[in-house]
Each structure stands twice: as structure tokens, then as C-alpha cells.
Design a protein around this motif. Structure first.
Motif, mmCIF file in Angstrom:
data_model
loop_
_atom_site.group_PDB
_atom_site.id
_atom_site.type_symbol
_atom_site.label_atom_id
_atom_site.label_comp_id
_atom_site.label_asym_id
_atom_site.label_seq_id
_atom_site.Cartn_x
_atom_site.Cartn_y
_atom_site.Cartn_z
ATOM 1 N N GLU A 276 48.600 8.626 96.554
ATOM 2 C CA GLU A 276 48.080 9.105 95.467
ATOM 3 C C GLU A 276 46.893 8.103 94.597
ATOM 4 O OE1 GLU A 276 51.034 11.414 92.816
ATOM 5 O OE2 GLU A 276 52.162 10.382 94.316
ATOM 6 N N CYS B 59 44.158 6.961 92.105
ATOM 7 C CA CYS B 59 43.148 7.388 90.650
ATOM 8 C C CYS B 59 41.702 6.866 91.022
ATOM 9 C CB CYS B 59 43.815 6.818 89.332
ATOM 10 S SG CYS B 59 42.979 7.189 88.113
ATOM 11 N N ASN C 171 41.261 16.758 90.239
ATOM 12 C CA ASN C 171 42.432 16.204 90.953
ATOM 13 C C ASN C 171 42.191 16.994 92.533
ATOM 14 O OD1 ASN C 171 43.244 14.699 89.020
ATOM 15 N ND2 ASN C 171 44.725 15.960 88.262
ATOM 16 N N ASP D 285 46.296 12.385 97.692
ATOM 17 C CA ASP D 285 45.932 12.935 96.259
ATOM 18 C C ASP D 285 44.804 12.049 95.587
ATOM 19 O OD1 ASP D 285 47.740 14.876 96.869
ATOM 20 O OD2 ASP D 285 48.990 14.668 95.425
ATOM 21 N N ILE E 155 43.114 11.667 92.366
ATOM 22 C CA ILE E 155 43.381 11.843 90.941
ATOM 23 C C ILE E 155 42.412 11.452 89.817
ATOM 24 C CG2 ILE E 155 45.259 11.794 89.004
ATOM 25 C CD1 ILE E 155 47.322 11.381 91.307
#
Lengths: 69, 163
Positions: B40, B42, B85, B96, B98
């Protein structure tokens, strides 16, 4: 698994029947898209993924440990 | 095949601004290793950065995990800026992307509460344990709330070790 079967599973994950276990897992926070993708793998491929993920996690922890020394 | 080490290197070489968050960030801080999880990240939502991000991932055939196979998807800067996202399946594993994290905000806020870690010769940013805890608490989902006792205990252990 055929493409149509995969799509049927994704449809279930995207729009789970109300009150179903799939809906409950999704609300709980389980990312079922990962589970569906893994259903497409052979058991051997799944084990290889786990080994690779473990190696990465251990490398990460080693990097953090070295930073704090 | 999963190769998140290569994923991180590819993004760093391409000068992509991101912070590792979520499960693997928690693992980096000493949480129990849960292998069935995605990487994940960002990412910074500036036009320049999303372009670099899309270009860096393109050779690894990113596709949405949460879309029907028949729906064609091209991960480019426009798609990234139109969404927030993204759950991706790539040749390097599930990633992922984000744009905004509950309780934390966007890249700038997340980066402010992160630390630089030397990972196989490249410097990556990992969300702080405090930031991960705040985000999981703010999400309110059962899975995230159930992770809190371990993360909060880790924080207390870490803080006790500093005294």
C-alpha cells in the motif's frame, strides 16, 4: 478458472448479496479482490507468493533494525 | 510473481514521491507478518508525480483488481488524477495506490509523519507507527480496529525501550 467465472466472482465482490458472508467480510475490511485473484493461481503459485511476501517483510524489518542501530 | 523490493526500487529510480503505509509499514515497525496483503503506497497527487508513477508502473501491466476483465483500463496520469485510490494487479504483485488516508490526509501530511529507511540501497519513506495507528483508528473498519491492540502495544514497548 475461465474469464467468465472470474468476472462472476468479481461481480459478487463488487455487489455482494445483502446479508451474505461476502458482504460481512467486505464491511469488516477484507479486500476480497485479493482473494479472488489468488483463486486464479495454482497451489504452487500461491506458496511462491507467500515465500516472496515473507522475504520482502523480513527485508523490511532488517532495514528498520539497521536504521535504529 | 510478487517482487515488492523491485517495485520500490523502480519507483524510487523514477523519482516517484510516495510513502509506504498499511500492513507492510506496520510489519516494518515490528508487527506480526501477514503475508496475504498488498503493498500500500500513498502517492503524491501532483500532475508531475502521477505521470512519473504511471510511467514507472506501465512495463508491469497494471490492471484494476476490482474491475471486470472486459473493462479496459489504462493507468495513466489522467486516470490517476480522476480517481483517488486504486487496487492494482501488476506483474510485481498487488499494489494499492492510495491518494488519501483516513485520519491522516494526502501525501504531504503522510510524508510529514514518516521516516526514511534504507532498503537495499534506496531510501524509501515508511509511515510512522503513530500515523498507522491514527489511520487505522480513523478508518473504523473491524479489520483495522482489530489490529490496534498489537500496534498500540508495539508503540508502548518501543517507547519503554527509549526510556
Amino acid at each position: 478458472m475461465k474469464s467468465s467465472e472470474r468476472d462472476r466472482l468479481f461481480e459478487l465482490v463488487a455487489n455482494p448479496p445483502p446479508g451474505s458472508k461476502i458482504e460481512a467480510a467486505k464491511k469488516y475490511g477484507v479486500d476480497l479482490t485479493v482473494n479472488v485473484r489468488r483463486l486464479l493461481l495454482t497451489p504452487t503459485e500461491r506458496v511462491r507468493e507467500i515465500e516472496a511476501a515473507l522475504r520482502f517483510a523480513e527485508d523490511l524489518q532488517t532495514a528498520m533494525d539497521q536504521m535504529s542501530k | 510473481m510478487i517482487d515488492y523490493g523491485t517495485t520500490l526500487k523502480v519507483l524510487i529510480i523514477a523519482d516517484v514521491n510516495f510513502v509506504m503505509v498499511g500492513g507492510y509499514a506496520a510489519v516494518a515497525h515490528g508487527a506480526e507478518i501477514v503475508v496475504h496483503q498488498c503493498l500500500e503506497l500513498c502517492y503524491e497527487r501532483t500532475p508531475e508525480n502521477v505521470k512519473r508513477l504511471a510511467t514507472a508502473l506501465a512495463p508491469y501491466h497494471p490492471q484494476r483488481r476490482d474491475a471486470l476483465e472486459a473493462i479496459s483500463f489504462v493507468l495513466d496520469d489522467r486516470a490517476l488524477l480522476q480517481g483517488m485510490n486504486f487496487k492494482l494487479q501488476t506483474d510485481l504483485g498487488d499494489i494499492d495506490l492510495i491518494g488519501q488516508l483516513p485520519g491522516l490526509g494526502e501525501f504531504r501530511e503522510v510524508a510529514r509523519d514518516s521516516l526514511a529507511v534504507n532498503f537495499h540501497g534506496v531510501s524509501i519513506r515508511v509511515a510512522s507507527l503513530d500515523a498507522i495507528i491514527r489511520s487505522k483508528r480513523a478508518s473504523g473498519r473491524g479489520k483495522d480496529l482489530n489490529a490496534l491492540p498489537e500496534l498500540e502495544a508495539l508503540k508502548q514497548l518501543r517507547d519503554s525501550g527509549k526510556k
